[in-house]
Write a protein that holds these residues in place. Structure first.
Motif, PDB file in Angstrom:
ATOM      1  N   TRP A 182      28.134  13.934-119.483  1.00 24.12           N
ATOM      2  CA  TRP A 182      27.744  15.321-119.268  1.00 24.12           C
ATOM      3  C   TRP A 182      27.557  16.090-120.565  1.00 24.12           C
ATOM      4  O   TRP A 182      26.976  17.166-120.578  1.00 24.12           O
ATOM      5  N   GLY A 183      28.052  15.547-121.670  1.00 27.60           N
ATOM      6  CA  GLY A 183      27.908  16.255-122.938  1.00 27.60           C
ATOM      7  C   GLY A 183      26.466  16.479-123.337  1.00 27.60           C
ATOM      8  O   GLY A 183      26.155  17.416-124.083  1.00 27.60           O
ATOM      9  N   ALA A 184      25.564  15.623-122.868  1.00 27.33           N
ATOM     10  CA  ALA A 184      24.148  15.769-123.201  1.00 27.33           C
ATOM     11  C   ALA A 184      23.435  16.745-122.276  1.00 27.33           C
ATOM     12  O   ALA A 184      22.257  17.039-122.480  1.00 27.33           O
ATOM     13  N   VAL A 185      24.126  17.228-121.253  1.00 28.67           N
ATOM     14  CA  VAL A 185      23.533  18.168-120.301  1.00 28.67           C
ATOM     15  C   VAL A 185      23.759  19.587-120.815  1.00 28.67           C
ATOM     16  O   VAL A 185      24.900  20.041-120.935  1.00 28.67           O
ATOM     17  N   ALA A 186      22.671  20.282-121.117  1.00 27.25           N
ATOM     18  CA  ALA A 186      22.775  21.599-121.745  1.00 27.25           C
ATOM     19  C   ALA A 186      22.591  22.758-120.777  1.00 27.25           C
ATOM     20  O   ALA A 186      23.041  23.872-121.057  1.00 27.25           O
ATOM     21  N   ASN A 187      21.932  22.519-119.643  1.00 30.73           N
ATOM     22  CA  ASN A 187      21.667  23.619-118.717  1.00 30.73           C
ATOM     23  C   ASN A 187      21.398  23.071-117.321  1.00 30.73           C
ATOM     24  O   ASN A 187      21.379  21.859-117.104  1.00 30.73           O
ATOM     25  N   ILE A 188      21.171  23.965-116.382  1.00 30.23           N
ATOM     26  CA  ILE A 188      20.932  23.567-114.997  1.00 30.23           C
ATOM     27  C   ILE A 188      19.654  22.748-114.875  1.00 30.23           C
ATOM     28  O   ILE A 188      19.568  21.824-114.059  1.00 30.23           O
ATOM     29  N   GLU A 189      18.667  23.042-115.696  1.00 26.66           N
ATOM     30  CA  GLU A 189      17.420  22.285-115.646  1.00 26.66           C
ATOM     31  C   GLU A 189      17.664  20.818-115.982  1.00 26.66           C
ATOM     32  O   GLU A 189      17.020  19.929-115.400  1.00 26.66           O
ATOM     33  N   ASP A 190      18.587  20.535-116.900  1.00 32.45           N
ATOM     34  CA  ASP A 190      18.916  19.141-117.202  1.00 32.45           C
ATOM     35  C   ASP A 190      19.496  18.442-115.969  1.00 32.45           C
ATOM     36  O   ASP A 190      19.168  17.284-115.678  1.00 32.45           O
ATOM     37  N   LEU A 191      20.360  19.146-115.232  1.00 34.22           N
ATOM     38  CA  LEU A 191      20.915  18.584-113.999  1.00 34.22           C
ATOM     39  C   LEU A 191      19.809  18.361-112.977  1.00 34.22           C
ATOM     40  O   LEU A 191      19.813  17.369-112.240  1.00 34.22           O
ATOM     41  N   ARG A 192      18.872  19.273-112.935  1.00 32.53           N
ATOM     42  CA  ARG A 192      17.739  19.137-112.001  1.00 32.53           C
ATOM     43  C   ARG A 192      16.955  17.860-112.288  1.00 32.53           C
ATOM     44  O   ARG A 192      16.579  17.126-111.365  1.00 32.53           O
ATOM     45  N   GLU A 193      16.705  17.586-113.557  1.00 32.54           N
ATOM     46  CA  GLU A 193      15.934  16.397-113.920  1.00 32.54           C
ATOM     47  C   GLU A 193      16.674  15.114-113.541  1.00 32.54           C
ATOM     48  O   GLU A 193      16.062  14.139-113.099  1.00 32.54           O
ATOM     49  N   ILE A 194      17.992  15.111-113.701  1.00 34.72           N
ATOM     50  CA  ILE A 194      18.776  13.943-113.308  1.00 34.72           C
ATOM     51  C   ILE A 194      18.737  13.780-111.792  1.00 34.72           C
ATOM     52  O   ILE A 194      18.543  12.681-111.263  1.00 34.72           O
ATOM     53  N   ALA A 195      18.940  14.888-111.082  1.00 27.66           N
ATOM     54  CA  ALA A 195      18.926  14.837-109.617  1.00 27.66           C
ATOM     55  C   ALA A 195      17.575  14.366-109.092  1.00 27.66           C
ATOM     56  O   ALA A 195      17.505  13.611-108.115  1.00 27.66           O
ATOM     57  N   LYS A 196      16.505  14.782-109.733  1.00 28.18           N
ATOM     58  CA  LYS A 196      15.163  14.396-109.294  1.00 28.18           C
ATOM     59  C   LYS A 196      14.992  12.880-109.316  1.00 28.18           C
ATOM     60  O   LYS A 196      14.277  12.307-108.483  1.00 28.18           O
ATOM     61  N   LYS A 197      15.654  12.209-110.256  1.00 28.78           N
ATOM     62  CA  LYS A 197      15.567  10.750-110.361  1.00 28.78           C
ATOM     63  C   LYS A 197      16.482  10.056-109.362  1.00 28.78           C
ATOM     64  O   LYS A 197      16.176   8.942-108.924  1.00 28.78           O
ATOM     65  N   ARG A 198      17.590  10.703-108.994  1.00 33.91           N
ATOM     66  CA  ARG A 198      18.610  10.026-108.197  1.00 33.91           C
ATOM     67  C   ARG A 198      18.520  10.304-106.702  1.00 33.91           C
ATOM     68  O   ARG A 198      19.064   9.555-105.896  1.00 33.91           O
ATOM     69  N   VAL A 199      17.881  11.394-106.324  1.00 35.62           N
ATOM     70  CA  VAL A 199      17.810  11.784-104.913  1.00 35.62           C
ATOM     71  C   VAL A 199      16.428  11.424-104.362  1.00 35.62           C
ATOM     72  O   VAL A 199      15.418  11.716-105.006  1.00 35.62           O
ATOM     73  N   PRO A 200      16.343  10.796-103.198  1.00 33.77           N
ATOM     74  CA  PRO A 200      15.029  10.509-102.607  1.00 33.77           C
ATOM     75  C   PRO A 200      14.159  11.754-102.528  1.00 33.77           C
ATOM     76  O   PRO A 200      14.654  12.855-102.274  1.00 33.77           O
ATOM     77  N   ARG A 201      12.862  11.574-102.738  1.00 33.02           N
ATOM     78  CA  ARG A 201      11.945  12.702-102.818  1.00 33.02           C
ATOM     79  C   ARG A 201      12.055  13.635-101.622  1.00 33.02           C
ATOM     80  O   ARG A 201      12.029  14.865-101.766  1.00 33.02           O
ATOM     81  N   THR A 202      12.170  13.086-100.420  1.00 26.22           N
ATOM     82  CA  THR A 202      12.231  13.903 -99.214  1.00 26.22           C
ATOM     83  C   THR A 202      13.330  14.947 -99.298  1.00 26.22           C
ATOM     84  O   THR A 202      13.119  16.125 -98.983  1.00 26.22           O
TER      85      THR A 202
END
Length: 404
Positions: free
Chosen positions: A27-47
């Motif tokens: 998590w140290g490389a995560v600087a803001n909510i947008e960073d979390l969004r990008e990770i979630a976009k890869k891990r959660v099915p598109r639907t």
């Protein structure tokens, strides 16, 4: 992390703890909510990711929420002693270490296995309220059995008032101190992304959806440990509730266009705790909510997911504040992505903010640890914003923090 069962069994709990420790190192490389969004976009099915993201129709109100918040300028003050800064407050009389509530969100358990439980535990660890949606995957009882402190419950009032009464009674039995009554879902606004993805009523299973899930094995394997595979709070409402299509059709038929002030009064008589009325944008509606016995009004456009073309919360807030702000607690919802956004909302006159997508991105990125990271980011950003605007207490943010 997703392959371990974080809900029951000492072996599984140990595995989950080790996974959380491993995840926290990243998590140290995560600087803001947008960073979390990008990770979630890869891990959660598109639907399900797009279900979180979507606004209704052309998403005018969804965009307006962010545009309006971004347009507010903060007044920098540097000749002020800000060596002591306080973020703790009370929300409808209940203590909170941060002026934030994790907002009710349907299908949270589809973003991450047993997502409602992970989010509730993260909220508990940060000393902020978590509000469970009527349309959750994990039920009221599932969450109550998995956390140590009470959580809030959000109610969609159904045409079947007997079932609505049972939901109120179940929330009270679970020790929920606060009920959030949503007023802006008389009918459901269309979310175009959900239609394209087949996440409608009834849901449509397509080859694209199947392939998408197959490409997210981490998510899929975690779902093997899910407590529910349907709307947990509603499964006792009808027969064959295991059939999501049948249950979803029942839900669609239960939306009630006749819902109005007298129904709020009915809920008020049944509910012994704090009552928040959610979905208010108009001063007249706010006046009616006060008259019906609400303890707080949540100024919200449902995150831009209902009436497209409705004003942003920033634009609607002053009118409601001027009409009822001296008689009732005001809360802010829709568009919050950072601690600076929270500071702006407090300066407008809000007691606290509900956050939805901001914590759901964290949940999709890493379960409980991801939600805790989202809350930490917001707290850190709020602290910096307070220091640079001369604010020392979130309970007393002056309006002139926003440049007029």
């Amino acid at each position: 992390m997703a392959s371990a069962n974080p809900i029951s069994g000492s072996k599984e709990l140990g595995s989950a703890s080790a996974a959380r420790t491993k995840a926290s190192l990243a998590w140290g490389a995560v600087a803001n909510i947008e960073d979390l969004r990008e990770i979630a976009k890869k891990r959660v099915p598109r639907t399900f990711f797009e279900y979180v993201e979507a606004g209704s129709y052309d998403e005018l109100t969804l965009r307006a929420n962010r545009i309006a918040l971004d347009a507010l300028e903060l007044r920098q003050r540097v000749m002020v002693d800000v060596s002591s800064r306080v973020q703790s407050t009370t929300i409808v009389g209940q203590p909170a270490l941060l002026p934030v509530v994790l907002a009710p969100a349907g299908l949270t358990g589809a973003v991450y296995p047993n997502g409602e439980i992970h989010a509730a535990r993260a909220a508990q660890s940060h000393g902020v309220p978590f509000c469970l949606s009527t349309m959750s995957v994990c039920s009221i009882e599932d969450v109550a059995a998995a956390v140590e402190k009470p959580f809030w419950f959000q109610l969609y009032l159904m045409k079947d008032r007997g079932f609505s009464r049972s939901l109120i009674e179940r929330a009270h039995a679970a020790g929920c101190p606060t009920l959030v009554l949503t007023m802006d879902l008389h009918v459901e606004g269309q979310r175009t992304a959900d239609v394209h993805n087949g996440l409608g009523i009834p849901p449509r299973l397509s080859l694209a959806n199947i392939l998408d899930i197959a490409m997210h094995l981490r998510w899929a394997s975690g779902m093997l440990w899910s407590k529910e595979y349907t709307f947990g709070n509603l499964k006792d409402a009808i027969r064959n509730s295991g059939n999501l299509g049948i249950l979803s059709e029942w839900v669609k038929q239960q939306f009630d266009p006749s819902f109005e002030r007298h129904d709020v009064e009915w809920v008020r008589k049944l509910w012994p705790g704090q009552l928040i009325v959610k979905g208010i944008l108009d001063p007249q509606d706010a006046e009616m909510a006060v008259a019906a016995g609400a303890d707080a009004v949540l100024i919200s456009n449902h995150g831009g997911r209902q009436l497209d073309g409705a004003p942003s919360t920033v634009k609607a807030f002053p009118g409601v504040r001027d009409a009822v702000g001296d008689r009732i607690e005001l809360l802010f919802d829709s568009g919050i992505r950072s601690g600076l956004d929270v500071l702006k909302a407090l300066a407008l006159g809000a007691r606290a903010c509900f956050i939805g997508r901001a914590y759901l991105y964290g949940l999709g990125a890493g379960g409980e640890a991801g939600v805790r990271k989202a809350l930490s980011l917001i707290s850190e950003e709020l602290d910096t914003g307070m220091a640079l605007t001369g604010v020392t207490d979130v309970k007393a943010v002056p309006r002139d923090v926003i440049v007029q």
